[in-house]
Design a protein around this motif. Structure first.
Motif, PDB file in Angstrom:
ATOM      1  N   GLU A 161      -3.461 -41.430  25.455  1.00 19.67           N
ATOM      2  CA  GLU A 161      -4.271 -39.981  26.604  1.00 19.67           C
ATOM      3  C   GLU A 161      -4.518 -38.637  25.753  1.00 19.67           C
ATOM      4  N   ARG A 162      -3.139 -38.137  24.997  1.00 17.81           N
ATOM      5  CA  ARG A 162      -3.186 -37.179  24.177  1.00 17.81           C
ATOM      6  C   ARG A 162      -4.003 -37.539  23.089  1.00 17.81           C
ATOM      7  N   LEU A 163      -3.163 -38.449  21.847  1.00 13.89           N
ATOM      8  CA  LEU A 163      -4.339 -38.548  20.884  1.00 13.89           C
ATOM      9  C   LEU A 163      -5.202 -38.903  20.884  1.00 13.89           C
ATOM     10  N   ALA A 164      -6.287 -39.874  22.058  1.00 13.97           N
ATOM     11  CA  ALA A 164      -6.576 -40.395  21.794  1.00 13.97           C
ATOM     12  C   ALA A 164      -8.037 -39.328  22.694  1.00 13.97           C
ATOM     13  N   ALA A 165      -7.921 -38.077  23.036  1.00 12.41           N
ATOM     14  CA  ALA A 165      -7.915 -36.577  23.912  1.00 12.41           C
ATOM     15  C   ALA A 165      -8.478 -35.890  22.231  1.00 12.41           C
ATOM     16  N   PHE A 166      -7.831 -35.840  22.078  1.00 10.58           N
ATOM     17  CA  PHE A 166      -6.902 -35.011  19.912  1.00 10.58           C
ATOM     18  C   PHE A 166      -8.239 -35.481  19.407  1.00 10.58           C
ATOM     19  N   LEU A 167      -8.828 -36.880  18.935  1.00 17.64           N
ATOM     20  CA  LEU A 167      -9.169 -37.428  18.554  1.00 17.64           C
ATOM     21  C   LEU A 167     -10.749 -37.693  18.515  1.00 17.64           C
ATOM     22  N   LEU A 168     -11.331 -38.001  19.992  1.00  9.94           N
ATOM     23  CA  LEU A 168     -12.739 -37.402  20.697  1.00  9.94           C
ATOM     24  C   LEU A 168     -12.949 -35.983  20.241  1.00  9.94           C
ATOM     25  N   ASN A 169     -11.971 -35.057  20.616  1.00  9.10           N
ATOM     26  CA  ASN A 169     -12.612 -33.582  19.835  1.00  9.10           C
ATOM     27  C   ASN A 169     -13.076 -33.343  19.068  1.00  9.10           C
ATOM     28  N   THR A 201      -5.398 -45.976   9.240  1.00 12.53           N
ATOM     29  CA  THR A 201      -5.137 -45.909   7.764  1.00 12.53           C
ATOM     30  C   THR A 201      -4.901 -44.967   7.166  1.00 12.53           C
ATOM     31  N   GLY A 202      -3.442 -44.679   6.954  1.00 11.47           N
ATOM     32  CA  GLY A 202      -3.261 -43.267   6.195  1.00 11.47           C
ATOM     33  C   GLY A 202      -3.655 -42.072   6.834  1.00 11.47           C
ATOM     34  N   ARG A 203      -4.471 -41.004   6.690  1.00 10.23           N
ATOM     35  CA  ARG A 203      -6.019 -40.073   7.312  1.00 10.23           C
ATOM     36  C   ARG A 203      -6.577 -40.335   7.741  1.00 10.23           C
ATOM     37  N   ASP A 204      -7.310 -42.183   7.294  1.00  3.10           N
ATOM     38  CA  ASP A 204      -8.924 -42.463   7.252  1.00  3.10           C
ATOM     39  C   ASP A 204      -8.852 -42.787   9.146  1.00  3.10           C
ATOM     40  N   VAL A 205      -9.403 -42.570   9.972  1.00  2.50           N
ATOM     41  CA  VAL A 205      -9.917 -42.478  11.135  1.00  2.50           C
ATOM     42  C   VAL A 205     -11.736 -43.432  11.692  1.00  2.50           C
ATOM     43  N   THR A 206     -11.163 -44.393  11.965  1.00  2.00           N
ATOM     44  CA  THR A 206     -12.344 -45.723  12.427  1.00  2.00           C
ATOM     45  C   THR A 206     -12.060 -45.449  13.818  1.00  2.00           C
ATOM     46  N   ILE A 207     -12.670 -45.050  15.042  1.00  2.00           N
ATOM     47  CA  ILE A 207     -13.524 -45.115  16.091  1.00  2.00           C
ATOM     48  C   ILE A 207     -14.303 -46.478  16.268  1.00  2.00           C
ATOM     49  N   GLN A 208     -13.232 -47.959  16.751  1.00  2.00           N
ATOM     50  CA  GLN A 208     -13.798 -48.594  17.169  1.00  2.00           C
ATOM     51  C   GLN A 208     -14.619 -48.416  18.153  1.00  2.00           C
ATOM     52  N   ASN A 209     -13.994 -47.963  19.099  1.00  2.00           N
ATOM     53  CA  ASN A 209     -14.808 -48.147  20.391  1.00  2.00           C
ATOM     54  C   ASN A 209     -14.727 -47.090  20.982  1.00  2.00           C
ATOM     55  N   MET A 210     -15.551 -46.195  20.920  1.00  2.00           N
ATOM     56  CA  MET A 210     -15.930 -45.077  21.353  1.00  2.00           C
ATOM     57  C   MET A 210     -15.583 -44.546  22.747  1.00  2.00           C
ATOM     58  N   ASP A 211     -16.547 -45.385  23.395  1.00  2.00           N
ATOM     59  CA  ASP A 211     -16.709 -45.255  24.947  1.00  2.00           C
ATOM     60  C   ASP A 211     -15.462 -45.832  25.659  1.00  2.00           C
ATOM     61  N   GLY A 212     -14.904 -46.978  24.903  1.00  2.00           N
ATOM     62  CA  GLY A 212     -13.586 -47.286  25.419  1.00  2.00           C
ATOM     63  C   GLY A 212     -12.284 -45.841  25.203  1.00  2.00           C
ATOM     64  N   LEU A 213     -12.875 -45.368  24.045  1.00  2.00           N
ATOM     65  CA  LEU A 213     -11.621 -44.208  23.994  1.00  2.00           C
ATOM     66  C   LEU A 213     -11.782 -43.250  25.087  1.00  2.00           C
ATOM     67  N   LYS A 214     -13.711 -42.743  25.631  1.00  2.00           N
ATOM     68  CA  LYS A 214     -13.625 -41.762  26.495  1.00  2.00           C
ATOM     69  C   LYS A 214     -13.492 -42.254  27.751  1.00  2.00           C
ATOM     70  N   GLN A 215     -13.266 -43.474  27.838  1.00  2.00           N
ATOM     71  CA  GLN A 215     -12.476 -43.983  29.500  1.00  2.00           C
ATOM     72  C   GLN A 215     -11.098 -44.396  29.416  1.00  2.00           C
ATOM     73  N   LEU A 216     -10.656 -44.583  28.771  1.00  2.00           N
ATOM     74  CA  LEU A 216      -8.976 -43.472  28.178  1.00  2.00           C
ATOM     75  C   LEU A 216      -8.765 -42.139  28.531  1.00  2.00           C
TER      76      LEU A 216
END
Length: 247
Positions: A164-172, A223-238
């Motif tokens: 949840e911490r990592l998800a919140a960080f990436l969302l922010n 991958t490395g430092r490249d981020v791809t959010i594949q499911n934005m809604d799922g990340l927000k729900q987490l």
């Protein structure tokens, strides 16, 4: 002093009115004339090379700094001498607010990449703020935003799991980048995983496990430092699930 030794003497003239992050920075909502008056406080913008300190703990307060390009981390040393990252700042955000109460900086601010800042002499800013209530209002909003960010961080450290911490960080980070015109789903991390772990209160191996878990859930691919959010809604729900649990 770090302010004189850290810039490699690279100085460029700029104007607030033509800045690409005007709508995110201190001049937000000011009239054209008010922006011109604020612009007189910024004699030059300063280039800060990757890994170079804009200021260090104990340096006297001279200026606040609006990040024009690039990104920074702020950090302090813990009792055992380890670095504790306290924040990451990107274009349109302010540095130096930590020194207002004591006139001394309480953290280090180091460039994560080649960056540029606009220094605003604090004494002159205070004087102009008394003459322009709209500028004082904007400064108050920036200070309030920092308080809210601190509260969010405390909640994150006290109640969220590592995922949840990592998800919140990436969302922010996604939301902040998106407000600057960048993709909310694909971006590059300028900070190392160790620095993210320090900020989130997690060990490096825990960060790596959380990255793998979010990938296995089909939420994020890193991958490395490249981020791809594949499911934005799922990340927000987490993250929202943690908030519902708290209530």
């Amino acid at each position: 002093m770090a302010e004189t030794r850290s810039y490699h003497d690279q100085q460029l003239k700029t104007a607030c009115s033509s800045c690409s992050v005007l709508e995110l920075c201190l001049p937000l909502g000011l009239t054209g004339g008010e922006i011109e008056r604020l612009d007189t406080l910024i004699a030059q913008r300063l280039k800060v090379k990757k890994g170079v300190a804009l200021y260090r703990v104990g340096d006297p307060l001279r200026s606040l700094y609006a990040v024009r390009l690039g990104s920074f981390k702020t950090s302090v040393l813990s009792i055992d001498g380890r670095e504790q990252v306290t924040g990451f700042q990107i274009a349109g955000e302010m540095l130096g607010l930590d020194a207002i109460s004591s006139d001394l900086h309480t953290c280090d601010a180091v460039a994560l990449e080649d960056s540029e800042v606009c220094p605003i002499h604090f004494g002159h800013l205070e004087k102009l703020s008394r003459e322009l209530p709209s500028l004082q209002h904007n400064l108050n909003k920036i200070l309030s935003r920092e308080i809210v960010r601190d509260h969010d961080m405390l909640m994150m450290l006290g109640n969220m799991s590592s995922d949840e911490r990592l998800a919140a960080f990436l969302l922010n980070l996604s939301q902040r980048l998106n407000s600057r015109g960048y993709s909310s789903r694909c971006f590059v991390l300028k900070m190392r995983r160790e620095e993210i772990g320090s900020y989130l209160g997690l060990r490096l191996e825990t960060i790596c496990r959380a990255i793998a878990h979010l990938r296995d859930l089909g939420l994020v691919e890193i991958t490395g430092r490249d981020v791809t959010i594949q499911n934005m809604d799922g990340l927000k729900q987490l993250v929202a699930g943690c908030h519902r649990h708290l209530r």
